[in-house]
Design an enzyme around this catalytic site. Structure first.
Site, PDB file in Angstrom:
ATOM      1  N   ARG A  98      -3.899   3.999  -2.195  1.00  0.00           N
ATOM      2  CA  ARG A  98      -3.256   5.317  -2.243  1.00  0.00           C
ATOM      3  C   ARG A  98      -2.138   5.348  -3.283  1.00  0.00           C
ATOM      4  NH1 ARG A  98      -2.136   4.717   3.918  1.00  0.00           N
ATOM      5  NH2 ARG A  98      -1.401   2.834   2.903  1.00  0.00           N
ATOM      6  N   LYS A 129      -6.936 -13.035   4.422  1.00  0.00           N
ATOM      7  CA  LYS A 129      -6.562 -13.504   5.757  1.00  0.00           C
ATOM      8  C   LYS A 129      -5.473 -12.593   6.316  1.00  0.00           C
ATOM      9  CE  LYS A 129      -2.842 -14.941   6.001  1.00  0.00           C
ATOM     10  NZ  LYS A 129      -1.378 -14.725   5.713  1.00  0.00           N
TER      11      LYS A 129
HETATM   12  P1  NAP Z   1       1.134  -5.211   0.858  1.00  0.00           P
HETATM   13  O1  NAP Z   1       1.946  -5.619  -0.318  1.00  0.00           O
HETATM   14  O2  NAP Z   1       1.750  -4.352   1.911  1.00  0.00           O
HETATM   15  O3  NAP Z   1      -0.172  -4.523   0.271  1.00  0.00           O
HETATM   16  C1  NAP Z   1      -1.214  -4.082   1.061  1.00  0.00           C
HETATM   17  C2  NAP Z   1      -1.837  -2.868   0.420  1.00  0.00           C
HETATM   18  O4  NAP Z   1      -2.816  -2.344   1.313  1.00  0.00           O
HETATM   19  C3  NAP Z   1      -0.828  -1.789   0.153  1.00  0.00           C
HETATM   20  O5  NAP Z   1      -0.455  -1.812  -1.201  1.00  0.00           O
HETATM   21  C4  NAP Z   1      -1.523  -0.500   0.540  1.00  0.00           C
HETATM   22  O6  NAP Z   1      -1.944   0.164  -0.630  1.00  0.00           O
HETATM   23  C5  NAP Z   1      -2.720  -0.922   1.336  1.00  0.00           C
HETATM   24  N1  NAP Z   1      -2.499  -0.452   2.725  1.00  0.00           N
HETATM   25  C6  NAP Z   1      -1.430  -0.689   3.496  1.00  0.00           C
HETATM   26  N2  NAP Z   1      -1.557  -0.075   4.691  1.00  0.00           N
HETATM   27  C7  NAP Z   1      -2.723   0.568   4.632  1.00  0.00           C
HETATM   28  C8  NAP Z   1      -3.398   1.392   5.530  1.00  0.00           C
HETATM   29  N3  NAP Z   1      -2.896   1.675   6.731  1.00  0.00           N
HETATM   30  N4  NAP Z   1      -4.577   1.903   5.143  1.00  0.00           N
HETATM   31  C9  NAP Z   1      -5.086   1.610   3.938  1.00  0.00           C
HETATM   32  N5  NAP Z   1      -4.474   0.837   3.026  1.00  0.00           N
HETATM   33  C10 NAP Z   1      -3.301   0.323   3.384  1.00  0.00           C
HETATM   34  O7  NAP Z   1       0.564  -6.479   1.623  1.00  0.00           O
HETATM   35  P2  NAP Z   1       0.123  -7.876   0.997  1.00  0.00           P
HETATM   36  O8  NAP Z   1       1.250  -8.818   1.033  1.00  0.00           O
HETATM   37  O9  NAP Z   1      -0.578  -7.664  -0.274  1.00  0.00           O
HETATM   38  O10 NAP Z   1      -0.863  -8.363   2.151  1.00  0.00           O
HETATM   39  C11 NAP Z   1      -2.161  -7.855   2.296  1.00  0.00           C
HETATM   40  C12 NAP Z   1      -2.992  -8.914   3.003  1.00  0.00           C
HETATM   41  O11 NAP Z   1      -2.977 -10.104   2.195  1.00  0.00           O
HETATM   42  C13 NAP Z   1      -2.433  -9.307   4.361  1.00  0.00           C
HETATM   43  O12 NAP Z   1      -3.478  -9.517   5.259  1.00  0.00           O
HETATM   44  C14 NAP Z   1      -1.693 -10.613   4.083  1.00  0.00           C
HETATM   45  O13 NAP Z   1      -1.673 -11.473   5.203  1.00  0.00           O
HETATM   46  C15 NAP Z   1      -2.546 -11.202   2.978  1.00  0.00           C
HETATM   47  N6  NAP Z   1      -1.819 -12.148   2.118  1.00  0.00           N
HETATM   48  C16 NAP Z   1      -0.588 -11.837   1.602  1.00  0.00           C
HETATM   49  C17 NAP Z   1       0.101 -12.792   0.858  1.00  0.00           C
HETATM   50  C18 NAP Z   1       1.454 -12.507   0.234  1.00  0.00           C
HETATM   51  O14 NAP Z   1       2.032 -13.397  -0.379  1.00  0.00           O
HETATM   52  N7  NAP Z   1       1.986 -11.303   0.324  1.00  0.00           N
HETATM   53  C19 NAP Z   1      -0.478 -14.040   0.635  1.00  0.00           C
HETATM   54  C20 NAP Z   1      -1.749 -14.294   1.114  1.00  0.00           C
HETATM   55  C21 NAP Z   1      -2.405 -13.352   1.874  1.00  0.00           C
HETATM   56  P3  NAP Z   1      -1.764   1.759  -0.749  1.00  0.00           P
HETATM   57  O15 NAP Z   1      -0.538   2.165   0.009  1.00  0.00           O
HETATM   58  O16 NAP Z   1      -1.664   1.979  -2.216  1.00  0.00           O
HETATM   59  O17 NAP Z   1      -3.024   2.323  -0.141  1.00  0.00           O
END
Ligand code: NAP
Length: 311
Positions: A40, A93
């Site tokens: 989004r 994950k």
């Molecule tokens: P993030 O920065 O919050 O990004 C997640 C993205 O998903 C957001 O940019 C958002 O994009 C989208 N999103 C969020 N809520 C949503 C919803 N309700 N419906 C649809 N889209 C939604 O989170 P992240 O750190 O990248 O983590 C995402 C996943 O990767 C998690 O499962 C986490 O455990 C895993 N992960 C993260 C890391 C890390 O270092 N951060 C490392 C390894 C794995 P829009 O708002 O643009 O739609």
């Protein structure tokens, strides 16, 4: 498709992990071409960008696979729709918000004949496979996991992580459990858990687990998100023939104190190499033991209320 042809990929959820790892790994690797992005707020240059997931599914010209980089609570619906559309699916994950969802996805993928890859990035850290191999000829007498980091530093502004289904400190903790279950054989059992919930949050900021390996060795894990200063992501395994330590989240392997394996971070490069191999050989890889351990920790956990967390 020949192995020299790139696989047309869509990526959903252009957030931190997509930007830090998925996009660069696909750009640098030989196997995938990101043709579409669904987010989004985020966009990927050079790809067709969609704000709506359903709009993407109706216009997915030639896309064969999708990486779901969204938080776990929305993964199930996205994965279910992707499987129904015949796409091969890579899931960040944790693979789903519940064991039921995870198992349902595995069944759906199997019935639809699509590839499902539930990734555990820490399993691809440099020291993990050598650790598994070294341990395979030893008798394990105990395992101690210490996974302590600063939530403000690693998860700034991630409101979802504190909400029901957001995993709290198990978001990083499950990485340790994914390594544990890769390096020791059999099913690990959770015997006791103690969970610390900030007064104003739905998910724990710290957790302490007592577990036992299939062979009977005691395993303890301390997860804490209140660690300032140096960060700790360590697993120490005592055996009949010496001590193994995985440090820095599995990036470094020490045997009896001697650094044995290290090197640059290749976790996501290896994930995409593995995904390409799965897509080309039409095999799935979905091991849910780390998620089951987290579920069992919530099932057995004593609740303790601690100081409110204000970001
Ligand atoms: P993030 O920065 O919050 O990004 C997640 C993205 O998903 C957001 O940019 C958002 O994009 C989208 N999103 C969020 N809520 C949503 C919803 N309700 N419906 C649809 N889209 C939604 O989170 P992240 O750190 O990248 O983590 C995402 C996943 O990767 C998690 O499962 C986490 O455990 C895993 N992960 C993260 C890391 C890390 O270092 N951060 C490392 C390894 C794995 P829009 O708002 O643009 O739609």
């Amino acid at each position: 498709m020949t192995s020299s042809q790139k696989i047309a990929l869509a990526l959903a959820g252009v957030g931190k992990i997509a930007r830090d790892q998925h996009i660069p790994s696909c750009e640098e690797g030989r196997d995938f071409d990101i043709k579409a992005a669904i987010s989004r707020n985020g966009k990927i240059e050079g790809a067709e960008n969609f704000e709506s997931y359903d709009a993407f599914l109706q216009n997915r010209n030639g896309i064969q696979a999708i990486s779901l980089c969204t938080p776990p609570e929305v993964r199930f619906d996205m994965a279910k729709k992707a499987i129904a559309a015949g796409l091969d699916v890579l899931m960040e994950k944790p693979p789903a918000a519940t064991m039921g969802e995870a198992q349902a996805l595995a069944e759906m993928a199997d019935m639809a004949g699509v590839v499902l890859f539930a990734t555990w990035h820490s399993r691809f850290a440099n020291g993990v496979e050598p650790a598994r191999e070294w341990l395979s000829t030893k008798k394990i007498t105990s395992v101690t996991i210490t996974w302590k980091e600063d939530v403000r530093r690693w998860h700034p502004g991630q409101a979802w992580i504190w909400e029901a289904g957001g995993f709290g400190v198990f978001d990083p903790g499950i990485n340790a459990l994914s390594i544990l279950t890769a390096i020791i054989p059999g099913q690990t059992i959770v015997e006791k858990a103690s969970l610390s919930f900030p007064a104003n949050r739905q998910q724990p900021i710290a957790a302490s687990l007592k577990m036992r390996s299939a062979a009977g060795a005691p395993i303890s894990a301390e997860f804490d998100w209140r660690q300032e200063g140096p960060q700790t992501w360590d697993i120490v395994v005592e055996t009949d023939k010496g001590t193994l330590r995985l440090a820095k989240g599995g990036a470094e392997l020490y045997i009896d104190g001697k650094l044995t394996v290290e090197g640059p971070d290749r976790e996501y490069a290896r994930i995409y190499t593995r995904f390409a191999e799965l897509v080309r050989t039409r095999k799935s890889d979905a091991d849910y033991q780390p998620l089951r351990l987290v579920a069992d920790a919530f099932l057995t956990g004593e609740r303790h209320e601690v100081e409110a967390f204000i970001e």
